[in-house]
Design a protein around this motif. Structure first.
Motif, mmCIF file in Angstrom:
data_model
loop_
_atom_site.group_PDB
_atom_site.id
_atom_site.type_symbol
_atom_site.label_atom_id
_atom_site.label_comp_id
_atom_site.label_asym_id
_atom_site.label_seq_id
_atom_site.Cartn_x
_atom_site.Cartn_y
_atom_site.Cartn_z
ATOM 1 N N THR A 1 14.667 22.815 -9.587
ATOM 2 C CA THR A 1 14.894 21.901 -8.477
ATOM 3 C C THR A 1 16.176 22.222 -7.721
ATOM 4 O OG1 THR A 1 15.061 19.553 -7.893
ATOM 5 C CG2 THR A 1 16.149 20.249 -9.929
ATOM 6 N N SER A 2 16.207 21.756 -6.470
ATOM 7 C CA SER A 2 17.430 21.877 -5.663
ATOM 8 C C SER A 2 17.993 20.493 -5.351
ATOM 9 C CB SER A 2 17.123 22.630 -4.361
ATOM 10 O OG SER A 2 16.758 23.978 -4.623
ATOM 11 N N ARG A 3 17.463 19.492 -6.043
ATOM 12 C CA ARG A 3 17.961 18.129 -5.828
ATOM 13 C C ARG A 3 19.342 17.969 -6.461
ATOM 14 N NH1 ARG A 3 13.041 13.749 -6.192
ATOM 15 N NH2 ARG A 3 11.467 14.976 -5.075
ATOM 16 N N PRO A 4 20.133 17.019 -5.952
ATOM 17 C CA PRO A 4 21.470 16.779 -6.502
ATOM 18 C C PRO A 4 21.407 16.446 -7.986
ATOM 19 C CG PRO A 4 21.216 15.661 -4.401
ATOM 20 C CD PRO A 4 19.857 16.157 -4.782
ATOM 21 N N ARG A 5 22.410 16.902 -8.716
ATOM 22 C CA ARG A 5 22.437 16.711 -10.161
ATOM 23 C C ARG A 5 22.395 15.237 -10.544
ATOM 24 N NH1 ARG A 5 26.641 19.520 -14.476
ATOM 25 N NH2 ARG A 5 25.928 18.357 -16.325
ATOM 26 N N ASP A 6 23.176 14.408 -9.865
ATOM 27 C CA ASP A 6 23.221 12.990 -10.240
ATOM 28 C C ASP A 6 21.873 12.313 -10.013
ATOM 29 O OD1 ASP A 6 23.381 13.192 -7.499
ATOM 30 O OD2 ASP A 6 24.931 11.663 -7.252
ATOM 31 N N GLU A 7 21.148 12.741 -9.000
ATOM 32 C CA GLU A 7 19.832 12.166 -8.719
ATOM 33 C C GLU A 7 18.840 12.509 -9.825
ATOM 34 O OE1 GLU A 7 16.131 13.016 -5.686
ATOM 35 O OE2 GLU A 7 18.161 13.113 -4.855
ATOM 36 N N VAL A 8 18.847 13.765 -10.253
ATOM 37 C CA VAL A 8 17.931 14.210 -11.304
ATOM 38 C C VAL A 8 18.237 13.510 -12.624
ATOM 39 C CG1 VAL A 8 17.189 16.179 -12.693
ATOM 40 C CG2 VAL A 8 17.579 16.458 -10.242
ATOM 41 N N GLU A 9 19.499 13.475 -12.989
ATOM 42 C CA GLU A 9 19.868 12.898 -14.283
ATOM 43 C C GLU A 9 19.655 11.383 -14.313
ATOM 44 O OE1 GLU A 9 23.692 14.270 -15.601
ATOM 45 O OE2 GLU A 9 23.196 16.365 -15.213
ATOM 46 N N GLU A 10 19.849 10.727 -13.200
ATOM 47 C CA GLU A 10 19.592 9.278 -13.142
ATOM 48 C C GLU A 10 18.109 8.990 -13.301
ATOM 49 O OE1 GLU A 10 20.233 5.410 -10.189
ATOM 50 O OE2 GLU A 10 20.918 7.401 -9.570
ATOM 51 N N TYR A 11 17.272 9.809 -12.679
ATOM 52 C CA TYR A 11 15.824 9.608 -12.779
ATOM 53 C C TYR A 11 15.363 9.685 -14.236
ATOM 54 C CZ TYR A 11 10.804 10.495 -12.379
ATOM 55 O OH TYR A 11 9.445 10.429 -12.529
ATOM 56 N N PHE A 12 15.803 10.708 -14.948
ATOM 57 C CA PHE A 12 15.351 10.887 -16.328
ATOM 58 C C PHE A 12 16.001 9.892 -17.286
ATOM 59 C CE2 PHE A 12 14.046 15.034 -14.679
ATOM 60 C CZ PHE A 12 12.785 15.133 -15.245
ATOM 61 N N SER A 13 17.161 9.374 -16.928
ATOM 62 C CA SER A 13 17.832 8.419 -17.817
ATOM 63 C C SER A 13 17.056 7.118 -17.941
ATOM 64 C CB SER A 13 19.248 8.131 -17.307
ATOM 65 O OG SER A 13 19.212 7.401 -16.090
ATOM 66 N N THR A 14 16.221 6.813 -16.966
ATOM 67 C CA THR A 14 15.437 5.572 -16.979
ATOM 68 C C THR A 14 13.951 5.828 -17.192
ATOM 69 O OG1 THR A 14 15.221 5.634 -14.563
ATOM 70 C CG2 THR A 14 17.093 4.423 -15.466
ATOM 71 N N LEU A 15 13.582 7.074 -17.487
ATOM 72 C CA LEU A 15 12.170 7.426 -17.623
ATOM 73 C C LEU A 15 11.677 7.146 -19.041
ATOM 74 C CD1 LEU A 15 9.684 8.601 -16.263
ATOM 75 C CD2 LEU A 15 10.448 10.878 -16.957
ATOM 76 N N SER A 16 11.124 5.977 -19.229
ATOM 77 C CA SER A 16 10.602 5.563 -20.527
ATOM 78 C C SER A 16 9.552 4.481 -20.303
ATOM 79 C CB SER A 16 11.734 5.044 -21.413
ATOM 80 O OG SER A 16 11.236 4.557 -22.627
ATOM 81 N N GLU A 17 8.441 4.593 -20.996
ATOM 82 C CA GLU A 17 7.366 3.610 -20.816
ATOM 83 C C GLU A 17 6.568 3.479 -22.108
ATOM 84 O OE1 GLU A 17 3.571 2.841 -17.789
ATOM 85 O OE2 GLU A 17 5.040 4.423 -17.369
ATOM 86 N N THR A 18 6.336 2.262 -22.532
ATOM 87 C CA THR A 18 5.576 2.029 -23.762
ATOM 88 C C THR A 18 4.089 2.282 -23.525
ATOM 89 O OG1 THR A 18 5.379 -0.334 -23.254
ATOM 90 C CG2 THR A 18 7.216 0.366 -24.664
ATOM 91 N N ASP A 19 3.397 2.632 -24.600
ATOM 92 C CA ASP A 19 1.966 2.893 -24.504
ATOM 93 C C ASP A 19 1.337 2.653 -25.873
ATOM 94 O OD1 ASP A 19 -0.488 3.576 -23.530
ATOM 95 O OD2 ASP A 19 0.056 5.604 -22.902
ATOM 96 N N PHE A 20 0.010 2.608 -25.896
ATOM 97 C CA PHE A 20 -0.692 2.415 -27.157
ATOM 98 C C PHE A 20 -0.599 3.687 -28.000
ATOM 99 C CE2 PHE A 20 -2.967 -0.623 -24.357
ATOM 100 C CZ PHE A 20 -2.698 -1.782 -25.074
ATOM 101 N N ALA A 21 -0.423 3.501 -29.281
ATOM 102 C CA ALA A 21 -0.304 4.631 -30.204
ATOM 103 C C ALA A 21 -1.658 5.297 -30.405
ATOM 104 C CB ALA A 21 0.247 4.143 -31.544
ATOM 105 N N ARG A 22 -1.596 6.570 -30.769
ATOM 106 C CA ARG A 22 -2.796 7.331 -31.077
ATOM 107 C C ARG A 22 -2.797 7.703 -32.557
ATOM 108 N NH1 ARG A 22 -2.843 11.513 -25.876
ATOM 109 N NH2 ARG A 22 -3.334 9.944 -24.268
ATOM 110 N N ALA A 23 -3.974 8.045 -33.064
ATOM 111 C CA ALA A 23 -4.096 8.409 -34.480
ATOM 112 C C ALA A 23 -3.113 9.520 -34.829
ATOM 113 C CB ALA A 23 -5.526 8.858 -34.774
#
Length: 229
Positions: A112-134
């Motif tokens: 990517t060529s996006r600003p470092r702070d933008e990229v790191e902020e995006y991934f710092s909040t990237l989390s989502e619950t989901d149903f478990a699999r076997a």
């Protein structure tokens, strides 16, 4: 600028011509992405869900302020290592060997060529619950109560029984068998079976967490390598 090593020959042995051509093409795609973006990030992922990861791809597919789209590659660790280079002599550009050495398991590369702070902020909040699999290891104990089964229609009784739940029909409602006040669906640290996962879905309990975390960053302008974990 980091020293260019584009003249290095990529050795792909023990492959037929078709596979070799495909692998060489993939390596060149990786190197083209390095040449056309300002930075490279190595990330890891847990509980991969295609439906959720496509949102990540879509986010970075959008053009940045300079009209450049980012690119994500994952799933071919050995070829990614070859493309970057694993030694000072092999690396495509200075310090990429440090990234290559970290490519193992469930990981991918973001160019990517996006600003470092933008990229790191995006991934710092990237989390989502989901149903478990076997095969998923439960992070906690889950207990099914009489109130939880009573909220389901009588038509679910046979299905619950097939999933191992001690239930019956009484006075037109689903209830626990006599003498059963609660049922332990799974314990902390237990590897979940397909039946347990189906039961968790019926009760709306999400134990898995889809998460993407940044491991390191490499900058194309000066070859700077930074650990982010």
């Amino acid at each position: 600028m980091p020293k260019s090593k584009r003249s290095r020959v990529v050795a792909l042995t023990q492959t037929d011509k078709k596979n070799r051509d495909h692998k060489c093409s993939y390596v060149e795609d990786v190197r083209d992405a390095i040449n056309t973006h300002d930075s490279l990030y190595l990330f890891s992922y847990e509980n991969m869900r295609s439906s959720k990861f496509k949102n990540v791809r879509a986010h970075f597919r959008e053009n940045d302020m300079e009209g450049n789209a980012s690119r994500i590659m994952l799933g071919k660790n050995k070829l990614l290592q070859i493309a970057l280079g694993r030694t000072p002599e092999e690396e495509f550009s200075d310090n990429l060997r440090h990234v290559a050495k970290l490519i193992s398991g469930s990981v991918g590369l973001l160019f990517t060529s996006r600003p470092r702070d933008e990229v790191e902020e995006y991934f710092s909040t990237l989390s989502e619950t989901d149903f478990a699999r076997a095969g998923f290891t439960s992070p906690r104990q889950v207990i099914v109560t009489p109130e939880m089964v009573a909220s389901h229609p009588v038509s679910m009784v046979e299905q619950f029984r097939k999933l191992g739940l001690p239930v019956e029909v009484k006075n037109g409602r689903v209830c626990m068998n006599p003498g059963v006040e609660r049922y332990v669906l799974c314990k902390e640290g237990q590897v979940l079976s397909a039946e347990a996962c189906k039961a968790l879905v019926h009760f709306g309990i999400k134990l898995a967490e889809f998460k993407v975390s940044l491991i390191c960053r490499w900058n194309s302008s000066d070859g700077a390598f930074d650990m982010l974990e």
